[in-house]
Design a protein around this motif. Structure first.
Motif, PDB file in Angstrom:
ATOM      1  N   HIS A 126       0.835  -1.207   0.000  1.00  0.00           N
ATOM      2  CA  HIS A 126       0.000   0.000   0.000  1.00  0.00           C
ATOM      3  C   HIS A 126       0.867   1.253   0.000  1.00  0.00           C
ATOM      4  O   HIS A 126       0.625   2.188  -0.773  1.00  0.00           O
ATOM      5  N   GLN A 127       1.889   1.283   0.855  1.00  0.00           N
ATOM      6  CA  GLN A 127       2.787   2.425   0.923  1.00  0.00           C
ATOM      7  C   GLN A 127       3.537   2.622  -0.389  1.00  0.00           C
ATOM      8  O   GLN A 127       3.687   3.741  -0.867  1.00  0.00           O
ATOM      9  N   TYR A 128       3.993   1.540  -0.968  1.00  0.00           N
ATOM     10  CA  TYR A 128       4.698   1.614  -2.252  1.00  0.00           C
ATOM     11  C   TYR A 128       3.785   2.189  -3.330  1.00  0.00           C
ATOM     12  O   TYR A 128       4.204   3.047  -4.115  1.00  0.00           O
ATOM     13  N   GLU A 129       2.538   1.726  -3.376  1.00  0.00           N
ATOM     14  CA  GLU A 129       1.583   2.220  -4.380  1.00  0.00           C
ATOM     15  C   GLU A 129       1.313   3.708  -4.181  1.00  0.00           C
ATOM     16  O   GLU A 129       1.229   4.457  -5.154  1.00  0.00           O
ATOM     17  N   LEU A 130       1.192   4.134  -2.930  1.00  0.00           N
ATOM     18  CA  LEU A 130       0.973   5.561  -2.656  1.00  0.00           C
ATOM     19  C   LEU A 130       2.162   6.404  -3.111  1.00  0.00           C
ATOM     20  O   LEU A 130       1.985   7.479  -3.674  1.00  0.00           O
ATOM     21  N   LYS A 133       2.145   6.202  -7.214  1.00  0.00           N
ATOM     22  CA  LYS A 133       1.016   6.785  -7.961  1.00  0.00           C
ATOM     23  C   LYS A 133       0.343   7.949  -7.246  1.00  0.00           C
ATOM     24  O   LYS A 133      -0.435   8.681  -7.867  1.00  0.00           O
ATOM     25  N   GLY A 134       0.559   8.094  -5.964  1.00  0.00           N
ATOM     26  CA  GLY A 134      -0.022   9.201  -5.229  1.00  0.00           C
ATOM     27  C   GLY A 134      -1.412   8.944  -4.677  1.00  0.00           C
ATOM     28  O   GLY A 134      -1.867   9.655  -3.807  1.00  0.00           O
ATOM     29  N   GLU A 135      -2.108   7.949  -5.214  1.00  0.00           N
ATOM     30  CA  GLU A 135      -3.441   7.612  -4.714  1.00  0.00           C
ATOM     31  C   GLU A 135      -3.737   6.140  -4.973  1.00  0.00           C
ATOM     32  O   GLU A 135      -3.097   5.497  -5.795  1.00  0.00           O
ATOM     33  N   ILE A 136      -4.729   5.640  -4.244  1.00  0.00           N
ATOM     34  CA  ILE A 136      -5.127   4.237  -4.360  1.00  0.00           C
ATOM     35  C   ILE A 136      -6.557   4.195  -4.894  1.00  0.00           C
ATOM     36  O   ILE A 136      -7.446   4.841  -4.343  1.00  0.00           O
ATOM     37  N   HIS A 137      -6.766   3.441  -5.945  1.00  0.00           N
ATOM     38  CA  HIS A 137      -8.106   3.252  -6.495  1.00  0.00           C
ATOM     39  C   HIS A 137      -8.700   1.967  -5.934  1.00  0.00           C
ATOM     40  O   HIS A 137      -7.992   1.074  -5.489  1.00  0.00           O
ATOM     41  N   ALA A 138     -10.027   1.864  -5.988  1.00  0.00           N
ATOM     42  CA  ALA A 138     -10.724   0.677  -5.469  1.00  0.00           C
ATOM     43  C   ALA A 138     -10.270  -0.593  -6.196  1.00  0.00           C
ATOM     44  O   ALA A 138     -10.213  -1.661  -5.603  1.00  0.00           O
ATOM     45  N   GLN A 139      -9.930  -0.484  -7.484  1.00  0.00           N
ATOM     46  CA  GLN A 139      -9.466  -1.642  -8.259  1.00  0.00           C
ATOM     47  C   GLN A 139      -8.175  -2.217  -7.687  1.00  0.00           C
ATOM     48  O   GLN A 139      -7.902  -3.400  -7.844  1.00  0.00           O
ATOM     49  N   TRP A 140      -7.385  -1.364  -7.047  1.00  0.00           N
ATOM     50  CA  TRP A 140      -6.109  -1.811  -6.510  1.00  0.00           C
ATOM     51  C   TRP A 140      -6.305  -2.922  -5.494  1.00  0.00           C
ATOM     52  O   TRP A 140      -5.510  -3.852  -5.430  1.00  0.00           O
ATOM     53  N   PHE A 141      -7.377  -2.875  -4.704  1.00  0.00           N
ATOM     54  CA  PHE A 141      -7.617  -3.904  -3.699  1.00  0.00           C
ATOM     55  C   PHE A 141      -7.977  -5.238  -4.343  1.00  0.00           C
ATOM     56  O   PHE A 141      -7.659  -6.287  -3.800  1.00  0.00           O
TER      57      PHE A 141
END
Length: 174
Positions: A126-130, A133-141
């Motif tokens: 999660h931290q790496y993705e933030l 990309k700066g944000e997390i989308h629902a698809q990421w989960f």
């Protein structure tokens, strides 16, 4: 019958649900453990199978989600197995062979340890993705739930929990 063994954190969040003090000694494929944790200030629950260590995250849960938690868990088990390319008929047989979900206290410290390890991995991803990309989308989960079952677990016969779950379901006669 599915058995969901909840940690104290999750048990207190669920509130007045009826908890059985000691889990019944049934088929471990129908036994699951669940733990509540926070990810980016949102309530999440990691659910892990007792036999295969197959796991998934329920993200961003709200108060009304905890009121219908038993339905949410059963739906999520089927959805995640389908997303991991399990045979539809096998999933239906697995889901129909149980009529309810009972809640108990946890009973296996090794599973709790693996849940805690998986939560650390999830928080790192999660931290790496933030950062990337700066944000997390629902698809990421959805992608996360596919990826976490490809993390090696040395105690499993096939090393990966996703493969172990699919093999266990394929070998069973429902």
């Amino acid at each position: 019958m599915f058995t969901l063994q909840c940690t104290k954190k999750l048990e207190s969040e669920l509130g007045m649900m009826d908890f059985v003090a000691v889990p019944t000694a049934g088929d471990r494929l129908y036994g699951w453990h669940a733990h509540l944790f926070l990810l980016n200030r949102r309530k999440c629950v990691l659910v892990m199978n007792n036999e295969t260590r197959y796991n998934f995250v329920l993200n961003g849960l709200k108060k009304q989600d905890f009121k219908r938690f038993h339905e949410l868990v059963i739906e999520s088990i089927a959805e995640n197995l389908l997303a991991d390319k399990a045979d539809k008929q096998v999933i239906e047989s697995y889901m129909q062979s149980t009529d309810s979900l009972s809640f108990t206290k946890t009973s296996d410290r090794s599973i709790i340890s693996q849940i805690n390890d998986m939560i650390l991995i999830i928080k790192h991803m999660h931290q790496y993705e933030l950062e990337e990309k700066g944000e997390i989308h629902a698809q990421w989960f959805n992608k996360l739930n596919r990826r976490i079952n490809k993390v090696p677990m040395l105690k499993l016969p096939l090393a990966y929990s996703g493969e172990t779950m699919l093999a266990a379901l394929g070998n069973r006669q429902f």
